[in-house]
Motif scaffolding. Structure first.
Motif, short mmCIF file in Angstrom:
data_model
loop_
_atom_site.label_atom_id
_atom_site.label_comp_id
_atom_site.label_asym_id
_atom_site.label_seq_id
_atom_site.Cartn_x
_atom_site.Cartn_y
_atom_site.Cartn_z
N ALA A 1 26.38 105.11 38.10
CA ALA A 1 26.52 106.64 38.01
C ALA A 1 27.89 107.13 38.27
O ALA A 1 28.32 107.80 37.51
CB ALA A 1 25.31 107.19 39.04
N ARG A 2 28.46 106.36 39.08
CA ARG A 2 29.86 106.81 39.48
C ARG A 2 30.73 106.60 38.14
O ARG A 2 31.42 107.22 37.73
CB ARG A 2 30.55 106.01 40.48
N ARG A 3 30.43 105.32 37.21
CA ARG A 3 31.50 105.22 36.36
C ARG A 3 31.10 106.03 34.98
O ARG A 3 31.72 106.32 34.19
CB ARG A 3 30.98 103.54 35.69
N SER A 4 29.81 106.56 35.02
CA SER A 4 29.30 107.30 33.85
C SER A 4 29.59 108.72 34.19
O SER A 4 29.21 109.50 33.62
CB SER A 4 27.98 106.96 33.32
N HIS A 5 29.75 108.88 35.42
CA HIS A 5 29.89 110.43 35.93
C HIS A 5 28.63 111.30 35.61
O HIS A 5 28.55 112.37 35.18
CB HIS A 5 31.01 111.01 35.22
N CYS A 6 27.60 110.62 36.25
CA CYS A 6 26.29 111.25 36.11
C CYS A 6 25.80 111.29 37.42
O CYS A 6 26.04 110.62 38.25
CB CYS A 6 25.31 110.59 34.97
N GLY A 7 24.25 112.05 37.55
CA GLY A 7 23.51 111.94 38.64
C GLY A 7 22.79 110.84 38.92
O GLY A 7 22.36 109.99 37.86
N LEU A 8 22.44 110.42 40.12
CA LEU A 8 21.64 109.37 40.54
C LEU A 8 20.10 109.89 41.03
O LEU A 8 20.03 110.62 42.12
CB LEU A 8 22.35 108.39 41.60
N VAL A 9 19.24 109.35 40.47
CA VAL A 9 17.94 109.77 40.98
C VAL A 9 17.23 108.59 41.56
O VAL A 9 16.92 107.50 41.02
CB VAL A 9 16.94 110.29 39.69
N ILE A 10 16.92 108.45 43.04
CA ILE A 10 16.59 107.57 43.52
C ILE A 10 14.90 107.65 43.55
O ILE A 10 14.53 108.86 44.28
CB ILE A 10 17.04 107.55 45.16
N VAL A 11 14.12 106.79 43.49
CA VAL A 11 12.82 107.01 43.50
C VAL A 11 12.10 106.02 44.42
O VAL A 11 12.12 104.85 44.66
CB VAL A 11 12.26 106.53 42.15
N HIS A 12 11.20 106.90 45.41
CA HIS A 12 10.59 105.75 46.19
C HIS A 12 9.08 106.25 46.17
O HIS A 12 8.55 107.38 46.10
CB HIS A 12 10.79 106.16 47.80
N VAL A 13 8.33 105.10 45.86
CA VAL A 13 6.83 105.13 45.34
C VAL A 13 5.91 104.75 46.55
O VAL A 13 6.08 103.64 46.86
CB VAL A 13 6.47 104.26 43.98
N ALA A 14 5.38 105.70 47.24
CA ALA A 14 4.45 105.34 48.22
C ALA A 14 3.01 104.77 47.97
O ALA A 14 2.85 105.01 46.62
CB ALA A 14 4.05 106.78 49.05
N ASN A 15 2.73 103.98 48.53
CA ASN A 15 1.59 103.39 48.38
C ASN A 15 0.28 104.54 48.35
O ASN A 15 0.13 105.19 49.26
CB ASN A 15 1.07 102.08 49.35
N ARG A 16 -0.66 103.97 47.45
CA ARG A 16 -1.96 104.59 47.49
C ARG A 16 -3.08 103.80 47.93
O ARG A 16 -3.09 102.79 47.40
CB ARG A 16 -2.28 105.51 46.04
N GLU B 1 9.95 111.40 45.84
CA GLU B 1 8.94 110.63 46.34
C GLU B 1 7.52 110.73 45.28
O GLU B 1 7.32 111.86 44.92
CB GLU B 1 8.53 111.18 47.67
N ARG B 2 7.20 109.72 45.16
CA ARG B 2 5.89 109.84 44.40
C ARG B 2 4.84 108.80 44.93
O ARG B 2 5.14 107.90 45.75
CB ARG B 2 6.12 109.27 42.74
N GLY B 3 3.48 108.81 44.64
CA GLY B 3 2.52 108.03 45.08
C GLY B 3 1.62 107.51 43.67
O GLY B 3 1.61 108.25 42.77
N GLY B 4 1.36 106.32 43.75
CA GLY B 4 0.60 105.71 42.65
C GLY B 4 1.26 104.36 42.26
O GLY B 4 1.79 103.62 42.96
N ASP B 5 1.03 104.11 40.87
CA ASP B 5 1.63 102.72 40.48
C ASP B 5 2.94 102.79 40.31
O ASP B 5 3.68 103.83 39.48
CB ASP B 5 0.73 102.49 39.03
N ILE B 6 3.77 101.91 40.80
CA ILE B 6 5.12 101.97 40.93
C ILE B 6 5.73 102.05 39.65
O ILE B 6 6.64 102.64 39.21
CB ILE B 6 5.71 100.77 41.59
N CYS B 7 5.31 101.15 38.89
CA CYS B 7 5.74 101.11 37.11
C CYS B 7 5.68 102.36 36.41
O CYS B 7 6.84 102.91 36.05
CB CYS B 7 5.24 99.81 36.43
N HIS B 8 4.59 102.78 36.54
CA HIS B 8 4.18 103.89 35.88
C HIS B 8 4.98 105.24 36.50
O HIS B 8 5.63 105.92 35.63
CB HIS B 8 2.87 104.54 36.01
N GLU B 9 5.10 105.25 37.75
CA GLU B 9 5.80 106.41 38.32
C GLU B 9 7.49 106.31 38.12
O GLU B 9 8.07 107.27 37.89
CB GLU B 9 5.52 106.59 39.99
N ILE B 10 7.96 105.08 38.39
CA ILE B 10 9.32 105.22 38.01
C ILE B 10 9.61 105.35 36.42
O ILE B 10 10.67 106.18 36.12
CB ILE B 10 9.95 103.49 38.43
#
Length: 169
Positions: free
Chosen positions: A57-72, A116-125
């Protein structure tokens, strides 16, 4: 695919104060459009993925979206043809991760948010990547018996994603 209405903590590089991001609205900040999405759960492999994503993100001068998927967790046992019911439990881990990230020095100079999301990790990311029109998704590799039996998150995501997936060992 449910969002929690609880805000999470983030920080921009031009401000020293934590920024709150509401998840109820799907409006994405233009600063994070075409940025880098990274899956983060606090594990060693996700920390390596986060470090790589910060540099990217630093090299491309863009934003960083950090995703944490909580377990259901299933609320009932699957019986016959009835699908299981899932309950979203409050995940204190996201708040702890958000506070740790807000204090992290290596994130300074990069605009970032924690989603923050909840559900299947792959689908949510992948869904977050689609919402933010991410240029890439960065995840850590999964090591262990469960990953070998059920398939790792990184390999499932690499097979199904519609954008580049970078797997950090």
């Amino acid at each position: 695919m449910t969002d929690r209405s609880r805000p999470t903590v983030g920080r921009r590089d031009d401000e020293g104060e934590p920024q709150l991001q509401e998840h109820g609205s799907r409006a994405c900040d233009p600063q994070f459009q075409h940025g880098v999405v990274v899956g983060f759960d606090g594990s060693l492999s996700s920390e390596r993925a986060l470090a790589y994503a910060v540099g990217m993100a630093r090299r491309s001068h863009c934003g960083l979206v950090i995703v944490h998927v909580a377990n259901r967790l299933p609320a009932t046992v699957w019986a016959g043809c009835e699908p299981p019911v899932f309950v979203d439990l409050p995940d204190q881990r996201t708040e702890i991760l958000g506070l740790e990230l807000a204090c992290a020095d290596f994130l300074s100079g990069v605009p970032w948010i924690l989603v923050e999301r909840g559900g299947d990790i792959c689908h949510e990311i992948e869904e977050v990547g689609r919402e933010y029109a991410a240029d890439a998704i960065v995840v850590g590799s999964t090591h262990g018996l469960l990953g070998k039996i059920f398939g790792s998150v990184s390999s499932r995501l690499a097979r199904r994603a519609n954008r580049p997936v970078i797997v950090i060992p």
